[in-house]
Design a protein around this motif. Structure first.
Motif, PDB file in Angstrom:
ATOM      1  N   ARG A 217       2.940   5.509  42.428  1.00 44.51           N
ATOM      2  CA  ARG A 217       4.197   5.848  41.753  1.00 44.51           C
ATOM      3  C   ARG A 217       4.339   5.076  40.442  1.00 44.51           C
ATOM      4  O   ARG A 217       4.783   5.622  39.440  1.00 44.51           O
ATOM      5  N   GLN A 218       3.946   3.805  40.437  1.00 38.16           N
ATOM      6  CA  GLN A 218       4.063   2.990  39.230  1.00 38.16           C
ATOM      7  C   GLN A 218       3.140   3.509  38.130  1.00 38.16           C
ATOM      8  O   GLN A 218       3.555   3.634  36.979  1.00 38.16           O
ATOM      9  N   ILE A 219       1.909   3.832  38.496  1.00 41.19           N
ATOM     10  CA  ILE A 219       0.943   4.359  37.520  1.00 41.19           C
ATOM     11  C   ILE A 219       1.443   5.698  36.983  1.00 41.19           C
ATOM     12  O   ILE A 219       1.398   5.961  35.781  1.00 41.19           O
ATOM     13  N   ALA A 220       1.982   6.537  37.866  1.00 39.22           N
ATOM     14  CA  ALA A 220       2.508   7.848  37.461  1.00 39.22           C
ATOM     15  C   ALA A 220       3.717   7.697  36.540  1.00 39.22           C
ATOM     16  O   ALA A 220       3.866   8.456  35.576  1.00 39.22           O
ATOM     17  N   ALA A 221       4.574   6.715  36.797  1.00 42.51           N
ATOM     18  CA  ALA A 221       5.768   6.501  35.971  1.00 42.51           C
ATOM     19  C   ALA A 221       5.373   6.141  34.540  1.00 42.51           C
ATOM     20  O   ALA A 221       5.933   6.684  33.580  1.00 42.51           O
ATOM     21  N   LEU A 222       4.400   5.252  34.387  1.00 35.76           N
ATOM     22  CA  LEU A 222       3.951   4.883  33.045  1.00 35.76           C
ATOM     23  C   LEU A 222       3.271   6.069  32.372  1.00 35.76           C
ATOM     24  O   LEU A 222       3.524   6.350  31.204  1.00 35.76           O
ATOM     25  N   ALA A 223       2.440   6.794  33.114  1.00 33.12           N
ATOM     26  CA  ALA A 223       1.747   7.967  32.550  1.00 33.12           C
ATOM     27  C   ALA A 223       2.754   8.999  32.054  1.00 33.12           C
ATOM     28  O   ALA A 223       2.580   9.592  30.981  1.00 33.12           O
ATOM     29  N   GLU A 224       3.831   9.193  32.811  1.00 27.30           N
ATOM     30  CA  GLU A 224       4.865  10.166  32.433  1.00 27.30           C
ATOM     31  C   GLU A 224       5.576   9.746  31.153  1.00 27.30           C
ATOM     32  O   GLU A 224       5.788  10.555  30.245  1.00 27.30           O
ATOM     33  N   VAL A 225       5.940   8.463  31.060  1.00 26.83           N
ATOM     34  CA  VAL A 225       6.599   7.943  29.856  1.00 26.83           C
ATOM     35  C   VAL A 225       5.670   8.101  28.650  1.00 26.83           C
ATOM     36  O   VAL A 225       6.096   8.510  27.572  1.00 26.83           O
ATOM     37  N   MET A 226       4.380   7.817  28.842  1.00 20.50           N
ATOM     38  CA  MET A 226       3.432   7.939  27.734  1.00 20.50           C
ATOM     39  C   MET A 226       3.242   9.400  27.318  1.00 20.50           C
ATOM     40  O   MET A 226       3.047   9.700  26.148  1.00 20.50           O
ATOM     41  N   GLN A 227       3.337  10.305  28.291  1.00 22.21           N
ATOM     42  CA  GLN A 227       3.229  11.731  27.970  1.00 22.21           C
ATOM     43  C   GLN A 227       4.460  12.197  27.186  1.00 22.21           C
ATOM     44  O   GLN A 227       4.344  12.965  26.239  1.00 22.21           O
ATOM     45  N   GLN A 228       5.635  11.702  27.566  1.00 21.20           N
ATOM     46  CA  GLN A 228       6.878  12.084  26.885  1.00 21.20           C
ATOM     47  C   GLN A 228       6.972  11.476  25.485  1.00 21.20           C
ATOM     48  O   GLN A 228       7.716  11.969  24.640  1.00 21.20           O
ATOM     49  N   HIS A 229       6.254  10.372  25.251  1.00 22.24           N
ATOM     50  CA  HIS A 229       6.308   9.660  23.966  1.00 22.24           C
ATOM     51  C   HIS A 229       4.881   9.487  23.442  1.00 22.24           C
ATOM     52  O   HIS A 229       4.291   8.415  23.585  1.00 22.24           O
ATOM     53  N   PRO A 230       4.330  10.545  22.817  1.00 24.56           N
ATOM     54  CA  PRO A 230       2.915  10.541  22.428  1.00 24.56           C
ATOM     55  C   PRO A 230       2.527   9.500  21.373  1.00 24.56           C
ATOM     56  O   PRO A 230       1.356   9.202  21.204  1.00 24.56           O
ATOM     57  N   ARG A 231       3.497   8.912  20.689  1.00 20.40           N
ATOM     58  CA  ARG A 231       3.173   7.879  19.688  1.00 20.40           C
ATOM     59  C   ARG A 231       3.387   6.465  20.230  1.00 20.40           C
ATOM     60  O   ARG A 231       3.172   5.476  19.532  1.00 20.40           O
ATOM     61  N   LEU A 232       3.810   6.358  21.499  1.00 18.96           N
ATOM     62  CA  LEU A 232       4.006   5.056  22.137  1.00 18.96           C
ATOM     63  C   LEU A 232       2.655   4.427  22.445  1.00 18.96           C
ATOM     64  O   LEU A 232       1.775   5.076  22.996  1.00 18.96           O
ATOM     65  N   ASN A 233       2.505   3.163  22.047  1.00 18.97           N
ATOM     66  CA  ASN A 233       1.269   2.422  22.325  1.00 18.97           C
ATOM     67  C   ASN A 233       1.618   0.939  22.403  1.00 18.97           C
ATOM     68  O   ASN A 233       2.783   0.578  22.315  1.00 18.97           O
ATOM     69  N   SER A 234       0.629   0.066  22.571  1.00 11.91           N
ATOM     70  CA  SER A 234       0.922  -1.362  22.751  1.00 11.91           C
ATOM     71  C   SER A 234       1.686  -1.975  21.571  1.00 11.91           C
ATOM     72  O   SER A 234       2.435  -2.925  21.743  1.00 11.91           O
ATOM     73  N   PHE A 235       1.531  -1.425  20.371  1.00 11.07           N
ATOM     74  CA  PHE A 235       2.229  -1.932  19.186  1.00 11.07           C
ATOM     75  C   PHE A 235       3.706  -1.554  19.192  1.00 11.07           C
ATOM     76  O   PHE A 235       4.554  -2.297  18.709  1.00 11.07           O
ATOM     77  N   GLY A 236       4.015  -0.394  19.721  1.00 10.18           N
ATOM     78  CA  GLY A 236       5.380   0.139  19.686  1.00 10.18           C
ATOM     79  C   GLY A 236       5.292   1.639  19.522  1.00 10.18           C
ATOM     80  O   GLY A 236       4.508   2.292  20.189  1.00 10.18           O
ATOM     81  N   ILE A 237       6.079   2.179  18.583  1.00  8.28           N
ATOM     82  CA  ILE A 237       6.017   3.609  18.268  1.00  8.28           C
ATOM     83  C   ILE A 237       5.225   3.750  16.973  1.00  8.28           C
ATOM     84  O   ILE A 237       5.604   3.178  15.953  1.00  8.28           O
ATOM     85  N   GLY A 238       4.142   4.502  17.007  1.00  7.68           N
ATOM     86  CA  GLY A 238       3.312   4.664  15.810  1.00  7.68           C
ATOM     87  C   GLY A 238       2.370   3.482  15.610  1.00  7.68           C
ATOM     88  O   GLY A 238       2.084   2.752  16.558  1.00  7.68           O
ATOM     89  N   VAL A 239       1.912   3.289  14.384  1.00 10.16           N
ATOM     90  CA  VAL A 239       0.966   2.210  14.098  1.00 10.16           C
ATOM     91  C   VAL A 239       1.516   1.292  13.014  1.00 10.16           C
ATOM     92  O   VAL A 239       2.410   1.665  12.258  1.00 10.16           O
ATOM     93  N   PHE A 240       0.957   0.090  12.925  1.00 11.94           N
ATOM     94  CA  PHE A 240       1.385  -0.890  11.940  1.00 11.94           C
ATOM     95  C   PHE A 240       0.980  -0.439  10.543  1.00 11.94           C
ATOM     96  O   PHE A 240      -0.155  -0.049  10.319  1.00 11.94           O
ATOM     97  N   ASN A 241       1.915  -0.497   9.597  1.00 11.79           N
ATOM     98  CA  ASN A 241       1.644  -0.202   8.193  1.00 11.79           C
ATOM     99  C   ASN A 241       0.912   1.137   7.982  1.00 11.79           C
ATOM    100  O   ASN A 241      -0.142   1.169   7.346  1.00 11.79           O
ATOM    101  N   PRO A 242       1.468   2.242   8.492  1.00 12.61           N
ATOM    102  CA  PRO A 242       0.750   3.530   8.463  1.00 12.61           C
ATOM    103  C   PRO A 242       0.412   4.047   7.069  1.00 12.61           C
ATOM    104  O   PRO A 242      -0.599   4.720   6.891  1.00 12.61           O
ATOM    105  N   LEU A 243       1.225   3.739   6.078  1.00  9.16           N
ATOM    106  CA  LEU A 243       1.002   4.268   4.725  1.00  9.16           C
ATOM    107  C   LEU A 243      -0.255   3.696   4.060  1.00  9.16           C
ATOM    108  O   LEU A 243      -0.777   4.262   3.117  1.00  9.16           O
ATOM    109  N   ARG A 244      -0.720   2.574   4.568  1.00 10.77           N
ATOM    110  CA  ARG A 244      -1.927   1.958   4.002  1.00 10.77           C
ATOM    111  C   ARG A 244      -3.189   2.400   4.721  1.00 10.77           C
ATOM    112  O   ARG A 244      -4.264   1.858   4.472  1.00 10.77           O
ATOM    113  N   LYS A 245      -3.057   3.344   5.656  1.00  8.96           N
ATOM    114  CA  LYS A 245      -4.207   3.772   6.449  1.00  8.96           C
ATOM    115  C   LYS A 245      -4.471   5.256   6.290  1.00  8.96           C
ATOM    116  O   LYS A 245      -3.562   6.030   6.049  1.00  8.96           O
TER     117      LYS A 245
END
Length: 154
Positions: free
Chosen positions: A31-59
Motif C-alpha cells: 500500500r505504501q509503495i502504491a501510494a507513492l507511485a500514485e502521487v508520482m503518476q498524478q504529478h509527473p514533474r515531481l522528483n527529489s528536487f521538488g516540482i520540475g528541475v533546478f534552473n531550467p532556463l539554463r538547460k
C-alpha cells in the motif's frame, strides 16, 4: 504475457525489500509503495528536487528530461522516507483548506523538530500522500497546514 510477469516479479521484489527495511507487513508495504507511485503518476514533474528541475532556463530540453528522470528515480526509491514524513505530518500538523505554507518552509520546521533531513521532493510527496490541499509554486508547493501547529514546532 512475459512483460506482466516480469513487472509483477519486480514489484514483489520491491515490496519484499521495503518489508525487510521497515519490518512492515506485506500488505502495508504494498500500500505504501502504491501510494507513492500514485502521487508520482498524478504529478509527473515531481522528483527529489521538488516540482520540475533546478534552473531550467539554463538547460537544454534533453538535460531537463534527464535530470527529471534521475530525480523521479531517486524519489521512487525513497518510499521509507516519504512514509515516515507523511506519518510525522499527520501526527503534528493539522490540515487546513487554504494552501498558504511553502513546502520548503515546513521541510525546515520538520528538520529542526526531528533532526532528520529530507529532500524537498520527499517532503512534497509525503504531504501529497498525507492528503493536504496544495497549490503549485515551482519548485515548491504551497500546502494547507495549520500556522499555529507550525509556530508551536518552531
Amino acid at each position: 504475457m512475459e512483460h506482466t510477469m516480469t513487472r509483477g516479479r519486480r514489484r514483489k521484489a520491491e515490496i519484499h525489500a521495503h518489508q525487510a527495511t521497515t519490518g512492515t507487513p506485506y500488505l502495508v508495504a504494498r500500500r505504501q509503495i502504491a501510494a507513492l507511485a500514485e502521487v508520482m503518476q498524478q504529478h509527473p514533474r515531481l522528483n527529489s528536487f521538488g516540482i520540475g528541475v533546478f534552473n531550467p532556463l539554463r538547460k537544454t530540453a534533453e538535460q531537463r528530461r534527464t535530470e527529471l528522470a534521475v530525480g523521479r528515480e531517486e524519489l521512487a526509491g525513497g518510499v521509507v522516507m516519504v512514509m515516515e514524513t507523511a506519518a510525522w505530518l499527520r501526527e503534528n500538523i493539522t490540515p487546513i483548506k487554504t494552501p498558504t505554507v511553502s513546502s520548503y518552509t515546513v521541510k525546515h520546521v520538520m528538520q529542526r523538530a526531528t533532526g532528520r533531513y529530507v529532500t524537498n521532493g520527499v517532503f512534497i510527496a509525503a504531504a501529497l500522500v498525507a492528503g493536504y490541499t496544495f497549490k503549485y509554486e515551482q519548485p515548491n508547493v504551497l500546502f494547507g497546514m495549520s500556522a499555529r501547529d507550525l509556530k508551536r514546532m518552531n
